[in-house]
Design an enzyme around this catalytic site. Structure first.
Site, PDB file in Angstrom:
ATOM      1  N   GLY A  64       0.236 -11.263  -1.902  1.00 18.64           N
ATOM      2  CA  GLY A  64       1.199 -10.154  -1.884  1.00 18.64           C
ATOM      3  C   GLY A  64       0.877  -9.201  -0.740  1.00 18.64           C
TER       4      GLY A  64
ATOM      5  N   ARG B  83       2.018 -17.378  -0.551  1.00  9.71           N
ATOM      6  CA  ARG B  83       1.029 -17.871  -1.525  1.00  9.71           C
ATOM      7  C   ARG B  83       1.087 -19.388  -1.389  1.00  9.71           C
ATOM      8  NH1 ARG B  83      -0.093 -13.311  -4.688  1.00  9.71           N
ATOM      9  NH2 ARG B  83       1.629 -11.904  -5.039  1.00  9.71           N
TER      10      ARG B  83
ATOM     11  N   ASP C 202      -7.632 -11.185  -4.269  1.00  9.09           N
ATOM     12  CA  ASP C 202      -8.699 -12.082  -4.729  1.00  9.09           C
ATOM     13  C   ASP C 202      -8.426 -13.564  -4.444  1.00  9.09           C
ATOM     14  OD1 ASP C 202      -6.720 -12.001  -6.606  1.00  9.09           O
ATOM     15  OD2 ASP C 202      -8.045 -11.742  -8.335  1.00  9.09           O
TER      16      ASP C 202
ATOM     17  N   SER D  56      -6.674 -14.819  -1.966  1.00  8.46           N
ATOM     18  CA  SER D  56      -6.823 -15.045  -0.522  1.00  8.46           C
ATOM     19  C   SER D  56      -8.297 -15.084  -0.132  1.00  8.46           C
ATOM     20  CB  SER D  56      -6.135 -13.919   0.251  1.00  8.46           C
ATOM     21  OG  SER D  56      -4.867 -13.682  -0.285  1.00  8.46           O
TER      22      SER D  56
ATOM     23  N   ASP E 179      -3.165  -3.676  -5.706  1.00 16.77           N
ATOM     24  CA  ASP E 179      -3.691  -3.657  -7.074  1.00 16.77           C
ATOM     25  C   ASP E 179      -5.037  -2.951  -7.232  1.00 16.77           C
ATOM     26  OD1 ASP E 179      -1.464  -5.099  -7.666  1.00 16.77           O
ATOM     27  OD2 ASP E 179      -2.490  -6.981  -8.094  1.00 16.77           O
TER      28      ASP E 179
ATOM     29  N   ASP F 159      -7.899  -4.225  -7.289  1.00 14.48           N
ATOM     30  CA  ASP F 159      -8.747  -4.940  -8.246  1.00 14.48           C
ATOM     31  C   ASP F 159      -9.835  -5.783  -7.563  1.00 14.48           C
ATOM     32  OD1 ASP F 159      -6.932  -6.675  -7.144  1.00 14.48           O
ATOM     33  OD2 ASP F 159      -6.507  -7.746  -9.002  1.00 14.48           O
TER      34      ASP F 159
ATOM     35  N   ARG G 297      -1.013  -6.518 -11.239  1.00 16.32           N
ATOM     36  CA  ARG G 297      -1.223  -7.680 -12.098  1.00 16.32           C
ATOM     37  C   ARG G 297      -2.611  -7.616 -12.747  1.00 16.32           C
ATOM     38  NH1 ARG G 297       0.233 -12.724  -9.044  1.00 16.32           N
ATOM     39  NH2 ARG G 297      -1.306 -11.823  -7.652  1.00 16.32           N
TER      40      ARG G 297
ATOM     41  N   ALA H  31       2.295  11.949 -17.005  1.00 16.71           N
ATOM     42  CA  ALA H  31       2.879  11.026 -17.981  1.00 16.71           C
ATOM     43  C   ALA H  31       2.476  11.407 -19.405  1.00 16.71           C
ATOM     44  CB  ALA H  31       2.413   9.605 -17.677  1.00 16.71           C
TER      45      ALA H  31
ATOM     46  N   GLU I 144       2.390  -3.459 -15.537  1.00  8.82           N
ATOM     47  CA  GLU I 144       2.879  -4.825 -15.806  1.00  8.82           C
ATOM     48  C   GLU I 144       1.675  -5.647 -16.274  1.00  8.82           C
ATOM     49  OE1 GLU I 144       4.033  -7.172 -12.472  1.00  8.82           O
ATOM     50  OE2 GLU I 144       2.266  -6.619 -11.326  1.00  8.82           O
TER      51      GLU I 144
ATOM     52  N   HIS J  10       8.868  -4.294  -6.657  1.00 11.28           N
ATOM     53  CA  HIS J  10       8.401  -4.487  -5.278  1.00 11.28           C
ATOM     54  C   HIS J  10       8.585  -3.278  -4.370  1.00 11.28           C
ATOM     55  CE1 HIS J  10       8.323  -8.591  -6.747  1.00 11.28           C
ATOM     56  NE2 HIS J  10       7.471  -8.832  -5.776  1.00 11.28           N
ATOM     57  N   LEU J  11       9.341  -2.309  -4.846  1.00 10.65           N
ATOM     58  CA  LEU J  11       9.443  -1.032  -4.132  1.00 10.65           C
ATOM     59  C   LEU J  11       8.047  -0.513  -3.764  1.00 10.65           C
ATOM     60  CD1 LEU J  11      11.601   1.544  -4.022  1.00 10.65           C
ATOM     61  CD2 LEU J  11      10.312   2.249  -6.001  1.00 10.65           C
TER      62      LEU J  11
HETATM   63  O1  F6P Z   1      -1.003  -8.621  -6.228  1.00 14.67           O
HETATM   64  C1  F6P Z   1      -0.047  -7.746  -5.786  1.00 14.67           C
HETATM   65  C2  F6P Z   1       1.180  -7.814  -6.650  1.00 14.67           C
HETATM   66  O2  F6P Z   1       2.122  -6.895  -6.145  1.00 14.67           O
HETATM   67  C3  F6P Z   1       0.965  -7.595  -8.142  1.00 14.67           C
HETATM   68  O3  F6P Z   1       0.853  -6.242  -8.477  1.00 14.67           O
HETATM   69  C4  F6P Z   1       2.161  -8.286  -8.724  1.00 14.67           C
HETATM   70  O4  F6P Z   1       1.914  -8.714 -10.027  1.00 14.67           O
HETATM   71  C5  F6P Z   1       2.328  -9.461  -7.818  1.00 14.67           C
HETATM   72  O5  F6P Z   1       1.758  -9.108  -6.578  1.00 14.67           O
HETATM   73  C6  F6P Z   1       3.765  -9.878  -7.598  1.00 14.67           C
HETATM   74  O6  F6P Z   1       3.776 -11.025  -6.812  1.00 14.67           O
HETATM   75  P1  F6P Z   1       5.081 -11.644  -6.145  1.00 14.67           P
HETATM   76  O7  F6P Z   1       5.521 -10.713  -5.055  1.00 14.67           O
HETATM   77  O8  F6P Z   1       4.646 -12.950  -5.627  1.00 14.67           O
HETATM   78  O9  F6P Z   1       6.088 -11.717  -7.234  1.00 14.67           O
END
Ligand code: F6P
Length: 323
Positions: A11, A72, A103, A105, A128, A130, A172, A187, A223, A253-254
């Site tokens: 991503g 990917r 991770d 990649s 992320d 992470d 993710r 929030a 998510e 994706h914004l």
């Molecule tokens: O890993 C980055 C990320 O934006 C995650 O937060 C999300 O779950 C995932 O990629 C979405 O992937 P794709 O753009 O392939 O749907």
């Protein structure tokens, strides 16, 4: 090392362009030849590789996305795919890689080093956050700013209509964006994959806030959260609070687009230079990250281990501020 290939994979994240530019400029500074590998590992397998000059990296620092494009690649997960990729790399005489991504990649770079001895330095490029071995990843700060800006707008309409909104943010399996954007947008509750909140507790919290005459409530849902996505949770809450006007917004994706923040530009620039310098110093199979403002090289195997978790104190602060 004379020729270095740079690729972005997985991503995309804001700041990837700044990281590519920094790595390429650092390469030129040290009199190296720099190559762009397009569409990540997929492009490596398909030999989509071009020598870069300074024009290729002009005016990219401030742009979101990645001009090298990203993908990917399922084929790179197979030994045959990696063999093809290795042969293409050698056909260009490229002797080292800078891999910018998350991770998956970095795992690819690690395997490639193990199987073919191709030196690689990874850079943490993901919204992320992470990855271990760095305080934050490239793109995380921008993604949080984008999410907060969007939630502020939702707050305006939520207040005007006394509504309860469930806003789903990306990340993710990781609640970093959720906790950050949740604290930053006041929030009512934040649901993250790392911590399960029973629906009854959430409902109780919302009832208390209603009694306190809060005119709007925004619940942030990461998510991949253990209790389900925003729509699913909204559905469950509705059963307990039928009198509420409930809406769901998925930011999606914004959050991955837009010009990188000042912090992401600095982080990406420092790490881009660190990647090339690391390779020249013989630091292979590592990820360059920033810890307490200092560049740190962490073995990729350690950086991708899932042991970075949302700060307990952030969670505590979020709880205090929403009570
Ligand atoms: O890993 C980055 C990320 O934006 C995650 O937060 C999300 O779950 C995932 O990629 C979405 O992937 P794709 O753009 O392939 O749907």
């Amino acid at each position: 090392i004379r020729k270095i290939g740079v690729l972005t994979s997985g991503g995309d994240s804001p700041g990837m362009n700044a990281a590519i530019r920094a790595a390429v400029r650092a390469g030129f500074y040290y009199n190296l030849e720099m190559y762009g590998i397009y569409r990540g590992y997929e492009g490596l397998i398909q030999n989509d590789i071009k020598k870069l000059d300074s024009k290729n990296i002009a005016h990219v620092l401030e742009r979101g996305g990645t001009f090298l494009k990203s993908a990917r690649s399922d084929e790179f997960r197979t030994p045959e795919g990696r063999k093809k990729a290795y042969e293409n790399l050698r056909s260009h005489g490229i002797d080292a890689l800078v891999v910018i991504g998350g991770d998956g990649s970095l795992t690819g770079a690690h395997l490639f080093y193990k199987e073919f001895g191709i030196p690689a330095v990874g850079l943490p490029g993901t919204i992320d956050n992470d990855l271990s071995g760095t305080d934050v990843t490239i793109g995380f700060d921008t993604a949080c700013n984008t999410a907060i800006e969007a939630i502020d707008k939702i707050r305006d309409t939520a207040t005007s209509h006394d509504r309860l909104f469930f806003v789903e943010v990306m990340g993710r399996d990781a609640g970093f964006i959720a906790i950050n954007a949740g604290i930053g947008s006041a929030a009512a509750a934040i649901l993250i994959p790392e911590k399960k909140m029973p629906i009854e507790d959430l409902v109780e919290k919302l009832k208390i806030r209603t009694k306190a005459k809060k005119s709007s409530n925004i619940v942030i849902v990461a998510e991949g959260g253990k209790s389900g996505g925003a729509a699913e949770i909204a559905e469950k809450v509705k059963k307990h609070l039928p009198y509420y006007d409930i809406k769901v917004t998925i930011l999606g994706h914004l959050q991955r687009g837009g010009a990188p923040s000042s912090y992401d530009r600095l982080l990406a620039s420092k790490l881009g230079v660190a990647a090339v310098e690391g390779l020249l110093q013989g630091k292979y199979d590592v990820m360059a990250g920033l810890i307490n403002h200092k560049v740190v090289y962490t073995p990729i195997k350690k950086a991708i281990v899932d042991d970075k978790s949302v700060d307990e104190d952030d969670f505590r602060v979020a709880k205090i501020l929403s009570t």
